[in-house]
Write a protein that holds these residues in place. Structure first.
Motif, PDB file in Angstrom:
ATOM      1  N   LYS A  47      -3.700 -34.188  44.690  1.00  0.00           N
ATOM      2  CA  LYS A  47      -4.929 -34.883  44.280  1.00  0.00           C
ATOM      3  C   LYS A  47      -4.699 -36.391  44.210  1.00  0.00           C
ATOM      4  O   LYS A  47      -5.533 -37.177  44.657  1.00  0.00           O
ATOM      5  CB  LYS A  47      -5.401 -34.387  42.917  1.00  0.00           C
ATOM      6  N   ALA A  48      -3.563 -36.782  43.647  1.00  0.00           N
ATOM      7  CA  ALA A  48      -3.254 -38.213  43.528  1.00  0.00           C
ATOM      8  C   ALA A  48      -3.153 -38.863  44.902  1.00  0.00           C
ATOM      9  O   ALA A  48      -3.667 -39.966  45.116  1.00  0.00           O
ATOM     10  CB  ALA A  48      -1.947 -38.409  42.756  1.00  0.00           C
ATOM     11  N   LEU A  49      -2.512 -38.187  45.847  1.00  0.00           N
ATOM     12  CA  LEU A  49      -2.364 -38.747  47.194  1.00  0.00           C
ATOM     13  C   LEU A  49      -3.720 -38.878  47.883  1.00  0.00           C
ATOM     14  O   LEU A  49      -3.963 -39.842  48.615  1.00  0.00           O
ATOM     15  CB  LEU A  49      -1.405 -37.900  48.031  1.00  0.00           C
ATOM     16  N   GLN A  50      -4.618 -37.925  47.645  1.00  0.00           N
ATOM     17  CA  GLN A  50      -5.967 -38.013  48.215  1.00  0.00           C
ATOM     18  C   GLN A  50      -6.704 -39.231  47.663  1.00  0.00           C
ATOM     19  O   GLN A  50      -7.367 -39.952  48.409  1.00  0.00           O
ATOM     20  CB  GLN A  50      -6.754 -36.734  47.914  1.00  0.00           C
ATOM     21  N   VAL A  51      -6.574 -39.467  46.361  1.00  0.00           N
ATOM     22  CA  VAL A  51      -7.223 -40.629  45.747  1.00  0.00           C
ATOM     23  C   VAL A  51      -6.625 -41.918  46.308  1.00  0.00           C
ATOM     24  O   VAL A  51      -7.350 -42.843  46.682  1.00  0.00           O
ATOM     25  CB  VAL A  51      -7.081 -40.590  44.201  1.00  0.00           C
ATOM     26  N   LEU A  52      -5.287 -41.980  46.393  1.00  0.00           N
ATOM     27  CA  LEU A  52      -4.625 -43.183  46.914  1.00  0.00           C
ATOM     28  C   LEU A  52      -5.019 -43.450  48.367  1.00  0.00           C
ATOM     29  O   LEU A  52      -5.173 -44.601  48.772  1.00  0.00           O
ATOM     30  CB  LEU A  52      -3.106 -43.042  46.789  1.00  0.00           C
ATOM     31  N   SER A  53      -5.196 -42.391  49.127  1.00  0.00           N
ATOM     32  CA  SER A  53      -5.631 -42.548  50.518  1.00  0.00           C
ATOM     33  C   SER A  53      -7.057 -43.108  50.567  1.00  0.00           C
ATOM     34  O   SER A  53      -7.342 -44.032  51.343  1.00  0.00           O
ATOM     35  CB  SER A  53      -5.561 -41.198  51.229  1.00  0.00           C
ATOM     36  N   SER A  54      -7.934 -42.590  49.718  1.00  0.00           N
ATOM     37  CA  SER A  54      -9.321 -43.082  49.725  1.00  0.00           C
ATOM     38  C   SER A  54      -9.413 -44.526  49.232  1.00  0.00           C
ATOM     39  O   SER A  54     -10.330 -45.243  49.596  1.00  0.00           O
ATOM     40  CB  SER A  54     -10.217 -42.173  48.892  1.00  0.00           C
ATOM     41  N   GLU A  55      -8.445 -44.953  48.418  1.00  0.00           N
ATOM     42  CA  GLU A  55      -8.418 -46.334  47.926  1.00  0.00           C
ATOM     43  C   GLU A  55      -7.739 -47.297  48.902  1.00  0.00           C
ATOM     44  O   GLU A  55      -7.772 -48.503  48.704  1.00  0.00           O
ATOM     45  CB  GLU A  55      -7.665 -46.403  46.595  1.00  0.00           C
ATOM     46  N   GLY A  56      -7.087 -46.760  49.938  1.00  0.00           N
ATOM     47  CA  GLY A  56      -6.439 -47.615  50.921  1.00  0.00           C
ATOM     48  C   GLY A  56      -4.957 -47.852  50.692  1.00  0.00           C
ATOM     49  O   GLY A  56      -4.321 -48.563  51.463  1.00  0.00           O
ATOM     50  N   TRP A  57      -4.375 -47.256  49.657  1.00  0.00           N
ATOM     51  CA  TRP A  57      -2.940 -47.422  49.388  1.00  0.00           C
ATOM     52  C   TRP A  57      -2.095 -46.626  50.377  1.00  0.00           C
ATOM     53  O   TRP A  57      -0.973 -47.010  50.697  1.00  0.00           O
ATOM     54  CB  TRP A  57      -2.604 -46.971  47.971  1.00  0.00           C
ATOM     55  N   LEU A  58      -2.629 -45.494  50.838  1.00  0.00           N
ATOM     56  CA  LEU A  58      -1.911 -44.619  51.763  1.00  0.00           C
ATOM     57  C   LEU A  58      -2.796 -44.303  52.954  1.00  0.00           C
ATOM     58  O   LEU A  58      -4.023 -44.374  52.873  1.00  0.00           O
ATOM     59  CB  LEU A  58      -1.540 -43.297  51.071  1.00  0.00           C
TER      60      LEU A  58
END
Length: 109
Positions: A47-58
């Motif tokens: 879940k955290a990685l999905q959020v970070l991806s949507s924010e542009g971090w990943l």
């Protein structure tokens, strides 16, 4: 209270900001990351990685994994609508799954 996935996401943001994770670097899988940072399950990490991806971090590459992007600008780094929206999307997806399971269970009664 902050959700566990958001705490894990902040750990990854800190590692990117500090240079411990470099742009272009591929992150290990969910289970490996959960083992590296004590107290988090693979589902929470996902879940955290999905959020970070949507924010542009990943950057998510299907069937390959997550890659580190350059840190977003400091203006975007503060809690803002984009990160709130990403968190809401994750929560909405979880709720939709729960409703689906409940409805499926009710139809079998």
């Amino acid at each position: 209270m902050t959700a566990k996935y958001e705490k894990f996401a902040e750990t990854i943001r800190d590692r990117i900001r500090s240079g411990k994770l470099e742009p272009g670097e591929m992150l290990p899988g969910y289970r490996v990351l959960a083992d590296q940072v004590e107290g988090f399950s693979p589902g929470t990490v996902q879940k955290a990685l999905q959020v970070l991806s949507s924010e542009g971090w990943l950057e998510a590459t299907p069937a390959v994994g997550y890659f580190v992007n350059k840190p977003p600008s400091e203006a975007q780094d503060a809690p803002d609508l984009a990160s709130e929206l990403a968190a809401l999307k994750v929560a909405l997806g979880e709720l939709a799954e729960r409703v689906e399971r409940l409805e499926a269970g009710a139809s079998h009664s």
